[in-house]
Design an enzyme around this catalytic site. Structure first.
Site, PDB file in Angstrom:
ATOM      1  N   ASP A 260       1.034  -1.356   0.539  1.00 36.24           N
ATOM      2  CA  ASP A 260       0.076   0.110  -0.177  1.00 36.24           C
ATOM      3  C   ASP A 260       0.417   1.322   0.374  1.00 36.24           C
ATOM      4  O   ASP A 260       0.380   2.055   0.222  1.00 36.24           O
ATOM      5  CB  ASP A 260      -0.851  -0.077   1.425  1.00 36.24           C
ATOM      6  CG  ASP A 260      -1.921   0.811   1.301  1.00 36.24           C
ATOM      7  OD1 ASP A 260      -2.956   1.598   2.266  1.00 36.24           O
ATOM      8  OD2 ASP A 260      -2.985   1.563   0.062  1.00 36.24           O
TER       9      ASP A 260
ATOM     10  N   LYS B 198       2.710   3.391  -5.713  1.00 38.31           N
ATOM     11  CA  LYS B 198       2.280   2.497  -6.686  1.00 38.31           C
ATOM     12  C   LYS B 198       3.508   1.958  -7.543  1.00 38.31           C
ATOM     13  O   LYS B 198       3.355   0.883  -8.433  1.00 38.31           O
ATOM     14  CB  LYS B 198       1.078   2.426  -7.326  1.00 38.31           C
ATOM     15  CG  LYS B 198      -0.240   3.399  -6.527  1.00 38.31           C
ATOM     16  CD  LYS B 198      -0.470   2.285  -5.531  1.00 38.31           C
ATOM     17  CE  LYS B 198      -0.624   3.624  -4.174  1.00 38.31           C
ATOM     18  NZ  LYS B 198      -1.458   2.604  -3.000  1.00 38.31           N
TER      19      LYS B 198
ATOM     20  N   ASP C 231      -3.451  -3.282  -1.997  1.00 41.42           N
ATOM     21  CA  ASP C 231      -4.462  -2.082  -2.117  1.00 41.42           C
ATOM     22  C   ASP C 231      -4.251  -1.643  -3.606  1.00 41.42           C
ATOM     23  O   ASP C 231      -3.205  -1.474  -4.404  1.00 41.42           O
ATOM     24  CB  ASP C 231      -3.965  -1.026  -1.350  1.00 41.42           C
ATOM     25  CG  ASP C 231      -5.234  -0.441  -1.267  1.00 41.42           C
ATOM     26  OD1 ASP C 231      -5.524   0.734  -0.135  1.00 41.42           O
ATOM     27  OD2 ASP C 231      -6.678  -0.394  -1.681  1.00 41.42           O
ATOM     28  N   ASN C 232      -5.604  -0.772  -4.503  1.00 41.50           N
ATOM     29  CA  ASN C 232      -5.259   0.410  -4.806  1.00 41.50           C
ATOM     30  C   ASN C 232      -5.316   0.126  -6.837  1.00 41.50           C
ATOM     31  O   ASN C 232      -4.310   0.467  -6.724  1.00 41.50           O
ATOM     32  CB  ASN C 232      -4.300   1.673  -4.806  1.00 41.50           C
ATOM     33  CG  ASN C 232      -4.362   2.363  -3.222  1.00 41.50           C
ATOM     34  OD1 ASN C 232      -3.697   1.854  -2.078  1.00 41.50           O
ATOM     35  ND2 ASN C 232      -6.250   2.687  -2.680  1.00 41.50           N
TER      36      ASN C 232
ATOM     37  N   GLU D 159     -11.752   4.337  -0.530  1.00 42.50           N
ATOM     38  CA  GLU D 159     -12.201   4.238   0.944  1.00 42.50           C
ATOM     39  C   GLU D 159     -12.761   5.759   0.477  1.00 42.50           C
ATOM     40  O   GLU D 159     -12.384   6.787  -0.030  1.00 42.50           O
ATOM     41  CB  GLU D 159     -10.549   4.519   1.111  1.00 42.50           C
ATOM     42  CG  GLU D 159      -8.992   5.655   1.052  1.00 42.50           C
ATOM     43  CD  GLU D 159      -8.213   4.368   0.161  1.00 42.50           C
ATOM     44  OE1 GLU D 159      -8.756   3.651  -0.457  1.00 42.50           O
ATOM     45  OE2 GLU D 159      -6.669   4.972   0.399  1.00 42.50           O
TER      46      GLU D 159
HETATM   47  C1  LIG Z   1       9.324   3.197  -1.237  1.00 44.30           C
HETATM   48  C2  LIG Z   1       8.941   2.834   0.676  1.00 44.30           C
HETATM   49  N1  LIG Z   1       9.593   3.030   1.481  1.00 44.30           N
HETATM   50  C3  LIG Z   1       8.756   2.986   2.233  1.00 44.30           C
HETATM   51  N2  LIG Z   1       7.350   3.739   2.850  1.00 44.30           N
HETATM   52  C4  LIG Z   1       6.260   4.455   1.715  1.00 44.30           C
HETATM   53  C5  LIG Z   1       7.309   3.930   0.151  1.00 44.30           C
HETATM   54  N3  LIG Z   1       6.984   4.223  -0.837  1.00 44.30           N
HETATM   55  C6  LIG Z   1       5.923   5.045  -0.168  1.00 44.30           C
HETATM   56  N4  LIG Z   1       6.171   5.384   1.094  1.00 44.30           N
HETATM   57  C7  LIG Z   1       5.464   5.004   2.105  1.00 44.30           C
HETATM   58  O1  LIG Z   1       3.728   4.460   1.966  1.00 44.30           O
HETATM   59  C8  LIG Z   1       2.837   5.985   2.024  1.00 44.30           C
HETATM   60  C9  LIG Z   1       2.542   6.095   0.569  1.00 44.30           C
HETATM   61  C10 LIG Z   1       1.332   5.136   0.208  1.00 44.30           C
HETATM   62  C11 LIG Z   1       0.703   5.669  -1.572  1.00 44.30           C
HETATM   63  N5  LIG Z   1      -0.407   5.850  -1.224  1.00 44.30           N
HETATM   64  C12 LIG Z   1      -1.541   6.283  -2.363  1.00 44.30           C
HETATM   65  O2  LIG Z   1      -0.640   7.011  -3.222  1.00 44.30           O
HETATM   66  C13 LIG Z   1      -2.556   6.179  -1.747  1.00 44.30           C
HETATM   67  C14 LIG Z   1      -3.442   7.276  -3.219  1.00 44.30           C
HETATM   68  C15 LIG Z   1      -4.411   7.215  -2.830  1.00 44.30           C
HETATM   69  C16 LIG Z   1      -5.646   8.310  -3.892  1.00 44.30           C
HETATM   70  C17 LIG Z   1      -6.904   7.768  -4.433  1.00 44.30           C
HETATM   71  C18 LIG Z   1      -7.202   8.298  -5.358  1.00 44.30           C
HETATM   72  C19 LIG Z   1      -6.731  10.286  -5.533  1.00 44.30           C
HETATM   73  F1  LIG Z   1      -7.743  11.091  -5.522  1.00 44.30           F
HETATM   74  C20 LIG Z   1      -6.091  10.417  -4.486  1.00 44.30           C
HETATM   75  C21 LIG Z   1      -5.169   9.524  -3.923  1.00 44.30           C
HETATM   76  C22 LIG Z   1      -5.287   5.785  -2.829  1.00 44.30           C
HETATM   77  C23 LIG Z   1      -5.410   5.712  -1.139  1.00 44.30           C
HETATM   78  O3  LIG Z   1      -5.540   3.746  -0.851  1.00 44.30           O
HETATM   79  C24 LIG Z   1      -3.476   5.129  -1.588  1.00 44.30           C
HETATM   80  O4  LIG Z   1      -2.697   4.332  -1.348  1.00 44.30           O
HETATM   81  C25 LIG Z   1       3.054   6.988   2.264  1.00 44.30           C
HETATM   82  O5  LIG Z   1       2.996   6.916   4.533  1.00 44.30           O
HETATM   83  C26 LIG Z   1       4.513   7.162   2.036  1.00 44.30           C
HETATM   84  O6  LIG Z   1       5.667   7.650   2.693  1.00 44.30           O
HETATM   85 MG   LIG Z   2      -4.073   2.450  -0.629  1.00 40.04          MG
END
Ligand SMILES: Cc1ncnc2c1ncn2[C@@H]1O[C@H](/C=C/CNC(=O)c2cc(-c3ccc(F)cc3)cc(O)c2O)[C@@H](O)[C@H]1O
Ligand SMILES: [Mg+2]
Length: 214
Positions: free
Chosen positions: A141, A144, A169-170, A199
């Protein structure tokens, strides 16, 4: 400077949930994000699918990539058996500090190890640093475009065994097209899509469950 969204989410938990009660922490976050301020937690609809896959797998060791504020860490850890563990990886310190507090508020700090850093750096250290032989369950999660490289890294590090379940997820929104391509066209995985919605919205999204065949 005002508070951040994660800080406001923590406040909502402290205000509306009961300390030591994971279920109340989950509903406090869901209610806040549905009625006050959207946030990218896996949420209550997809959360039910996560719950059912977890109950089926009953993992001894689980890994989560992308803790964010700890909503899914709480969701996962509350369903683990007594001696089972969740390792969750988060590279943003501001998010990690909130997640630790939310996980602790739920009383699940003994079942969850939050490790700060990038998944690409930490996955190769899982065996030596955390004594992990392999994972029974992985929840993806995070960013992506990291789903495929990190899945390959888990394979290469021998952290997947026959029967390990990956749940992503997603896969529809925002989408993880390369990941779907990878797991669906790879003889080493048996994949299935669980339709749901993004969500707290009516937008379509879903989870992809992929069983590693060894
Ligand atoms: C390589 C690496 N290493 C360690 N931590 C890492 C990491 N890469 C990212 N992270 C961490 O994880 C989370 C990031 C999650 C990314 N999730 C999403 O982008 C996401 C977006 C939506 C979404 C949907 C429709 C929209 F219009 C806008 C947003 C829904 C979701 O459920 C998502 O998960 C965040 O806490 C980030 O710091
Ligand atoms: Mg997600």
């Amino acid at each position: 400077t005002g508070s951040s969204r994660p800080q406001r989410m923590l406040k909502a938990v402290q205000k509306n949930a009961t300390k030591g009660d994971p279920k109340s922490v989950i509903s406090a976050i869901d209610s806040y994000c549905r009625h006050k301020e959207w946030a990218m937690n896996v949420g209550d609809d997809k959360g039910l699918i996560l719950d059912s896959v977890l109950t089926e797998v009953n993992p001894s060791t689980a890994l989560e990539l992308g803790t964010y504020c700890g909503y899914s860490s709480v969701r996962i850890a509350r369903l683990l058996s007594p001696d089972s563990k969740l390792i969750t990886i988060e590279f943003n310190p501001a998010f990690a500090i909130i997640a630790r507090q939310i996980i602790a508020y739920a009383g699940l700090q003994d079942k969850v190890t939050l490790v700060e850093g990038a998944s690409g750096d930490l996955i190769p250290k899982m065996k030596e640093q955390f004594g992990i032989k392999s994972f029974d369950f992985v929840f993806l999660d995070h960013w992506k475009d990291r789903y495929v490289p990190d899945t390959k890294l888990l394979e290469d590090c021998g952290l997947l065994k026959k029967g390990t379940v990956l749940l992503a997820d997603n896969v529809i929104c925002p989408g993880a097209p390369e990941y779907l391509q990878y797991v669906r066209n790879n003889p080493r995985y048996e994949s299935r899509y669980y339709p749901s919605n993004l969500e707290y919205t009516k937008v379509e999204d879903g989870l992809e469950k992929s069983v590693f065949l060894g």
